[in-house]
Design a protein around this motif. Sequence first.
Motif, PDB file in Angstrom:
ATOM      1  N   ASP A 105      61.612  45.110  -9.219  1.00  0.00           N
ATOM      2  CA  ASP A 105      61.891  46.262 -10.072  1.00  0.00           C
ATOM      3  C   ASP A 105      63.081  46.036 -11.000  1.00  0.00           C
ATOM      4  N   GLY A 106      63.552  44.798 -11.104  1.00  0.00           N
ATOM      5  CA  GLY A 106      64.628  44.489 -12.041  1.00  0.00           C
ATOM      6  C   GLY A 106      65.702  43.624 -11.428  1.00  0.00           C
ATOM      7  N   THR A 107      66.711  43.333 -12.226  1.00  0.00           N
ATOM      8  CA  THR A 107      67.884  42.581 -11.777  1.00  0.00           C
ATOM      9  C   THR A 107      68.972  43.572 -11.411  1.00  0.00           C
ATOM     10  N   TRP A 108      69.513  43.432 -10.213  1.00  0.00           N
ATOM     11  CA  TRP A 108      70.552  44.333  -9.706  1.00  0.00           C
ATOM     12  C   TRP A 108      71.874  43.577  -9.598  1.00  0.00           C
ATOM     13  N   ARG A 109      72.924  44.173 -10.134  1.00  0.00           N
ATOM     14  CA  ARG A 109      74.245  43.542 -10.053  1.00  0.00           C
ATOM     15  C   ARG A 109      75.284  44.595  -9.672  1.00  0.00           C
ATOM     16  N   VAL A 110      76.162  44.215  -8.748  1.00  0.00           N
ATOM     17  CA  VAL A 110      77.235  45.096  -8.295  1.00  0.00           C
ATOM     18  C   VAL A 110      78.549  44.522  -8.793  1.00  0.00           C
ATOM     19  N   THR A 111      79.418  45.385  -9.294  1.00  0.00           N
ATOM     20  CA  THR A 111      80.683  44.916  -9.851  1.00  0.00           C
ATOM     21  C   THR A 111      81.783  45.939  -9.628  1.00  0.00           C
ATOM     22  N   THR A 112      83.014  45.482  -9.634  1.00  0.00           N
ATOM     23  CA  THR A 112      84.149  46.389  -9.731  1.00  0.00           C
ATOM     24  C   THR A 112      84.363  46.699 -11.214  1.00  0.00           C
ATOM     25  N   THR A 113      85.049  47.793 -11.487  1.00  0.00           N
ATOM     26  CA  THR A 113      85.419  48.156 -12.861  1.00  0.00           C
ATOM     27  C   THR A 113      86.779  48.838 -12.811  1.00  0.00           C
ATOM     28  N   PRO A 114      87.412  49.074 -13.955  1.00  0.00           N
ATOM     29  CA  PRO A 114      88.676  49.822 -13.934  1.00  0.00           C
ATOM     30  C   PRO A 114      88.512  51.247 -13.404  1.00  0.00           C
ATOM     31  N   ASP A 115      87.274  51.756 -13.412  1.00  0.00           N
ATOM     32  CA  ASP A 115      87.019  53.132 -12.984  1.00  0.00           C
ATOM     33  C   ASP A 115      86.472  53.236 -11.569  1.00  0.00           C
ATOM     34  N   GLY A 116      86.191  52.107 -10.935  1.00  0.00           N
ATOM     35  CA  GLY A 116      85.605  52.113  -9.607  1.00  0.00           C
ATOM     36  C   GLY A 116      84.366  51.248  -9.558  1.00  0.00           C
ATOM     37  N   GLU A 174      82.471  47.115   0.255  1.00  0.00           N
ATOM     38  CA  GLU A 174      81.855  48.425   0.455  1.00  0.00           C
ATOM     39  C   GLU A 174      80.380  48.371   0.080  1.00  0.00           C
ATOM     40  N   PRO A 175      79.556  49.233   0.679  1.00  0.00           N
ATOM     41  CA  PRO A 175      78.159  49.297   0.261  1.00  0.00           C
ATOM     42  C   PRO A 175      78.052  49.626  -1.224  1.00  0.00           C
ATOM     43  N   ALA A 176      77.099  49.022  -1.893  1.00  0.00           N
ATOM     44  CA  ALA A 176      76.906  49.263  -3.322  1.00  0.00           C
ATOM     45  C   ALA A 176      76.528  50.710  -3.566  1.00  0.00           C
ATOM     46  N   PRO A 177      77.082  51.348  -4.602  1.00  0.00           N
ATOM     47  CA  PRO A 177      76.702  52.734  -4.895  1.00  0.00           C
ATOM     48  C   PRO A 177      75.277  52.829  -5.432  1.00  0.00           C
ATOM     49  N   GLY A 178      74.692  54.018  -5.286  1.00  0.00           N
ATOM     50  CA  GLY A 178      73.365  54.238  -5.825  1.00  0.00           C
ATOM     51  C   GLY A 178      72.267  53.595  -4.996  1.00  0.00           C
ATOM     52  N   PRO A 179      71.080  53.421  -5.594  1.00  0.00           N
ATOM     53  CA  PRO A 179      69.905  52.944  -4.859  1.00  0.00           C
ATOM     54  C   PRO A 179      69.763  51.426  -4.876  1.00  0.00           C
ATOM     55  N   ALA A 180      70.866  50.714  -4.647  1.00  0.00           N
ATOM     56  CA  ALA A 180      70.827  49.252  -4.670  1.00  0.00           C
ATOM     57  C   ALA A 180      69.982  48.724  -3.519  1.00  0.00           C
ATOM     58  N   PRO A 181      69.416  47.533  -3.684  1.00  0.00           N
ATOM     59  CA  PRO A 181      68.690  46.915  -2.569  1.00  0.00           C
ATOM     60  C   PRO A 181      69.575  46.798  -1.330  1.00  0.00           C
ATOM     61  N   GLU A 182      68.948  46.859  -0.190  1.00  0.00           N
ATOM     62  CA  GLU A 182      69.675  46.827   1.076  1.00  0.00           C
ATOM     63  C   GLU A 182      70.548  45.577   1.191  1.00  0.00           C
ATOM     64  N   GLY A 183      71.773  45.783   1.635  1.00  0.00           N
ATOM     65  CA  GLY A 183      72.681  44.662   1.871  1.00  0.00           C
ATOM     66  C   GLY A 183      73.598  44.337   0.718  1.00  0.00           C
ATOM     67  N   MET A 184      73.420  44.960  -0.443  1.00  0.00           N
ATOM     68  CA  MET A 184      74.314  44.663  -1.565  1.00  0.00           C
ATOM     69  C   MET A 184      75.675  45.292  -1.310  1.00  0.00           C
ATOM     70  N   ARG A 185      76.733  44.559  -1.701  1.00  0.00           N
ATOM     71  CA  ARG A 185      78.090  44.996  -1.400  1.00  0.00           C
ATOM     72  C   ARG A 185      78.981  44.838  -2.621  1.00  0.00           C
ATOM     73  N   VAL A 186      80.011  45.679  -2.696  1.00  0.00           N
ATOM     74  CA  VAL A 186      81.014  45.612  -3.752  1.00  0.00           C
ATOM     75  C   VAL A 186      82.112  44.646  -3.321  1.00  0.00           C
ATOM     76  N   PRO A 187      82.553  43.729  -4.189  1.00  0.00           N
ATOM     77  CA  PRO A 187      83.668  42.846  -3.813  1.00  0.00           C
ATOM     78  C   PRO A 187      84.878  43.657  -3.366  1.00  0.00           C
ATOM     79  N   PRO A 188      85.548  43.236  -2.298  1.00  0.00           N
ATOM     80  CA  PRO A 188      86.699  44.001  -1.794  1.00  0.00           C
ATOM     81  C   PRO A 188      87.830  44.023  -2.801  1.00  0.00           C
TER      82      PRO A 188
END
Length: 315
Positions: free
Chosen positions: A48-59, A158-172
């Motif tokens: 269903d697409g390419t999923w990427r998790v990232t930090t940002t200045p806003d969270g 932390e667990p990725a926000p939203g409907p990310a695929p299972e197991g995706m995590r935000v860099p600490p």
Amino acid sequence: MSTPTLPRSTAAPAFESAFRPDWPLDVRRSLSVHLRGTGDPTLRFEQDGTWRVTTTPDGPATVRITVVGGEVRVAAWGAGAEWAGSRVSLWLGADDDPSALDCRDHPLVARLHRTTPWLRLGRTERTWDCLVPAVLEQKVTTTEAHRVWRALLRLAGEPAPGPAPEGMRVPPSPRRLLEVTDWEWHRCGLDGARRRALRAVTSVASRMEPPEAVDSADLQRRLRTVPGIGVWTAAEVVQRVFGCPDTVSYGDYHLKNQVGFALTGQARTDDDGMMALLEPWTGQRHRVVRLLLTNGVARAPRFGPRNAPTDHRRI
């Protein structure tokens, strides 16, 4: 009572946009430079697409990228959804200029440049997300570095926000990284030298992010003032943060031989020899390296026994 997990399709994105690239975009190959091995918790290529998790200045943010009929569609979730989602075109190389490479005098490079029109050097504008895995890759095998990266994300991400695929995590975050105890680091398999380097960068992390770090040269200078961060690590970071077309990973275990073999046919080259070979393309040397690696012409023969990775969890 635990809260049931919503199906991925029911969570509405906080940000949506679309654009049409004016080059033959390949999302998977464009973003694979950020993939840290199979099972990387921050990047997934799904049906269903390419999923990427990232930090940002806003969270934190989760971004999904799909391509339909030549249109790139972006959806993003989390506190940093707008910041991350609005930069997807930059991730994919929309502001890169491959025409800046003049390779008319070298038939091989000219052919690769002509037959790889999808290759764009994207920029993330997030130093932290690139720096942590780069430190983990110092002086160890790629397999070992990727294993530690996954273990660290499971432990402290932390667990990725939203409907990310299972197991995706935000860099600490830097703060969370400082909370990791010595025994937890040991359980992840991280040795003392890389552990000290990570702790050193946490104290100055905010000063390494654009726009405070204004360009590739400035960010490299800032990074190399941190104990444990050398030329190779700084290069690996600016290649991704700024899409730097010139900075080469000097000191890489394999790269010098790969480049030397591609350009001369010789199996062995040292770092200075590699830089001499790339000198005609000063200003675009990293782009040339990417062309050589992407097209499979930089496969130098290997000699001697394979390097067995050290499992620091058993020490």
